[in-house]
Design a protein around this motif. Structure first.
Motif, PDB file in Angstrom:
ATOM      1  N   ASP A  57      10.521  27.798 -32.097  1.00 34.22           N
ATOM      2  CA  ASP A  57       9.336  27.746 -31.246  1.00 34.22           C
ATOM      3  C   ASP A  57       9.457  28.772 -30.119  1.00 34.22           C
ATOM      4  OD1 ASP A  57      11.024  26.583 -29.340  1.00 34.22           O
ATOM      5  OD2 ASP A  57      10.292  24.556 -29.701  1.00 34.22           O
ATOM      6  N   GLU A  58       8.498  28.759 -29.182  1.00 26.03           N
ATOM      7  CA  GLU A  58       8.471  29.736 -28.087  1.00 26.03           C
ATOM      8  C   GLU A  58       9.740  29.705 -27.235  1.00 26.03           C
ATOM      9  OE1 GLU A  58       5.983  27.403 -28.455  1.00 26.03           O
ATOM     10  OE2 GLU A  58       4.460  28.672 -29.386  1.00 26.03           O
ATOM     11  N   LYS A  59      10.359  28.543 -27.126  1.00 26.85           N
ATOM     12  CA  LYS A  59      11.583  28.410 -26.329  1.00 26.85           C
ATOM     13  C   LYS A  59      12.837  28.629 -27.167  1.00 26.85           C
ATOM     14  CE  LYS A  59       9.440  25.266 -23.078  1.00 26.85           C
ATOM     15  NZ  LYS A  59       9.425  23.933 -22.504  1.00 26.85           N
ATOM     16  N   ARG A 103       4.199  30.224 -45.432  1.00 23.60           N
ATOM     17  CA  ARG A 103       3.920  28.794 -45.604  1.00 23.60           C
ATOM     18  C   ARG A 103       3.862  28.086 -44.246  1.00 23.60           C
ATOM     19  NH1 ARG A 103       8.136  29.115 -49.585  1.00 23.60           N
ATOM     20  NH2 ARG A 103       7.186  29.694 -51.547  1.00 23.60           N
ATOM     21  N   VAL A 104       4.729  28.491 -43.328  1.00 22.59           N
ATOM     22  CA  VAL A 104       4.719  27.909 -41.980  1.00 22.59           C
ATOM     23  C   VAL A 104       3.397  28.231 -41.296  1.00 22.59           C
ATOM     24  CG1 VAL A 104       5.758  28.085 -39.679  1.00 22.59           C
ATOM     25  CG2 VAL A 104       7.224  27.822 -41.686  1.00 22.59           C
ATOM     26  N   THR A 111       2.236  24.643 -35.967  1.00 19.85           N
ATOM     27  CA  THR A 111       1.513  25.677 -35.229  1.00 19.85           C
ATOM     28  C   THR A 111       2.331  26.301 -34.104  1.00 19.85           C
ATOM     29  OG1 THR A 111       0.534  23.968 -33.829  1.00 19.85           O
ATOM     30  CG2 THR A 111      -0.763  24.731 -35.729  1.00 19.85           C
ATOM     31  N   GLY A 112       3.338  25.610 -33.591  1.00 19.02           N
ATOM     32  CA  GLY A 112       4.138  26.146 -32.490  1.00 19.02           C
ATOM     33  C   GLY A 112       5.234  27.099 -32.927  1.00 19.02           C
ATOM     34  N   ALA A 113       5.428  27.263 -34.228  1.00 15.05           N
ATOM     35  CA  ALA A 113       6.511  28.114 -34.726  1.00 15.05           C
ATOM     36  C   ALA A 113       6.134  29.585 -34.595  1.00 15.05           C
ATOM     37  CB  ALA A 113       6.818  27.782 -36.173  1.00 15.05           C
ATOM     38  N   ILE A 114       7.054  30.369 -34.023  1.00 13.57           N
ATOM     39  CA  ILE A 114       6.814  31.810 -33.899  1.00 13.57           C
ATOM     40  C   ILE A 114       7.706  32.625 -34.839  1.00 13.57           C
ATOM     41  CG2 ILE A 114       5.998  31.653 -31.518  1.00 13.57           C
ATOM     42  CD1 ILE A 114       8.820  32.788 -30.728  1.00 13.57           C
ATOM     43  N   LYS A 145       9.265  36.969 -38.362  1.00 16.13           N
ATOM     44  CA  LYS A 145       8.169  36.419 -37.552  1.00 16.13           C
ATOM     45  C   LYS A 145       7.183  35.675 -38.438  1.00 16.13           C
ATOM     46  CE  LYS A 145       8.380  39.643 -33.787  1.00 16.13           C
ATOM     47  NZ  LYS A 145       7.639  40.361 -32.802  1.00 16.13           N
ATOM     48  N   VAL A 146       6.564  34.649 -37.840  1.00 13.96           N
ATOM     49  CA  VAL A 146       5.507  33.909 -38.523  1.00 13.96           C
ATOM     50  C   VAL A 146       4.213  34.692 -38.316  1.00 13.96           C
ATOM     51  CG1 VAL A 146       4.171  31.777 -38.557  1.00 13.96           C
ATOM     52  CG2 VAL A 146       6.649  31.682 -38.215  1.00 13.96           C
ATOM     53  N   PRO A 147       3.538  35.103 -39.396  1.00 14.62           N
ATOM     54  CA  PRO A 147       2.295  35.861 -39.229  1.00 14.62           C
ATOM     55  C   PRO A 147       1.188  34.995 -38.648  1.00 14.62           C
ATOM     56  CG  PRO A 147       2.663  35.353 -41.548  1.00 14.62           C
ATOM     57  CD  PRO A 147       3.867  34.873 -40.800  1.00 14.62           C
ATOM     58  N   ARG A 148       0.408  35.543 -37.765  1.00 15.92           N
ATOM     59  CA  ARG A 148      -0.727  34.823 -37.143  1.00 15.92           C
ATOM     60  C   ARG A 148      -2.017  35.516 -37.397  1.00 15.92           C
ATOM     61  NH1 ARG A 148       0.837  29.889 -36.889  1.00 15.92           N
ATOM     62  NH2 ARG A 148       2.870  29.755 -36.020  1.00 15.92           N
TER      63      ARG A 148
END
Length: 148
Positions: A57-59, A103-104, A111-114, A145-148
């Motif tokens: 996540d972000e942290k 998939r993430v 949704t918080g996964a970066i 990275k998780v694509p957004r």
């Protein structure tokens, strides 16, 4: 009971007691039926290792991803996929990482996964069974990275 019967009974008890001590003479890890040194308990434990897919996540906190996100509903198949990718190194691990990241991104619960990380997790099996799942060391195989 006659003296001969007492002698036989006493000899039998002493003989069985001596046989029960026989495993003390075995080499480390040697095992023999019906007398055992119980090598699964008498050998020193080494660190156990597993490969996991993690969502960051972000942290930068790591969250273990379920097998379905790795690519299979079956936990053992997902674990084998991760082990093979980690053993195959570079390109193979990067390809799997990108598939997992897609998939993430599509999973509404994550949704918080970066980022996604495939990592080797080592732990002390005795501590794991007595104190709970507290990994000792995490070594990254690959991160994407998780694509957004």
């Amino acid at each position: 009971m006659t003296q001969g019967e007492r002698f036989f009974a006493g000899s039998l008890v002493i003989g069985l007691f001596a046989l029960s001590l026989l495993p003390l003479t075995f080499e480390s890890g040697e095992d023999s039926f019906p007398f055992s040194s119980y090598p699964m308990f008498s050998r020193p434990r080494r660190q156990a290792e597993t490969v996991q897919a993690l969502a960051l996540d972000e942290k930068r906190r790591a969250h273990v991803l379920p097998p379905s996100v790795v690519g299979s509903e079956e936990a053992m198949q997902a674990a084998a996929t991760l082990r093979r990718a980690a053993a195959g190194g570079g390109r193979r691990a990067k390809t799997l990482c990108r598939h997992i990241a897609r998939r993430v991104a599509a999973d509404g619960n994550l949704t918080g996964a970066i980022a996604v990380e495939i990592a080797r997790i080592s732990y002390d099996p005795v501590r794991y069974l007595t104190a709970g799942p507290t990994p000792g060391r995490r070594r990254r195989v690959v991160r994407c990275k998780v694509p957004r």
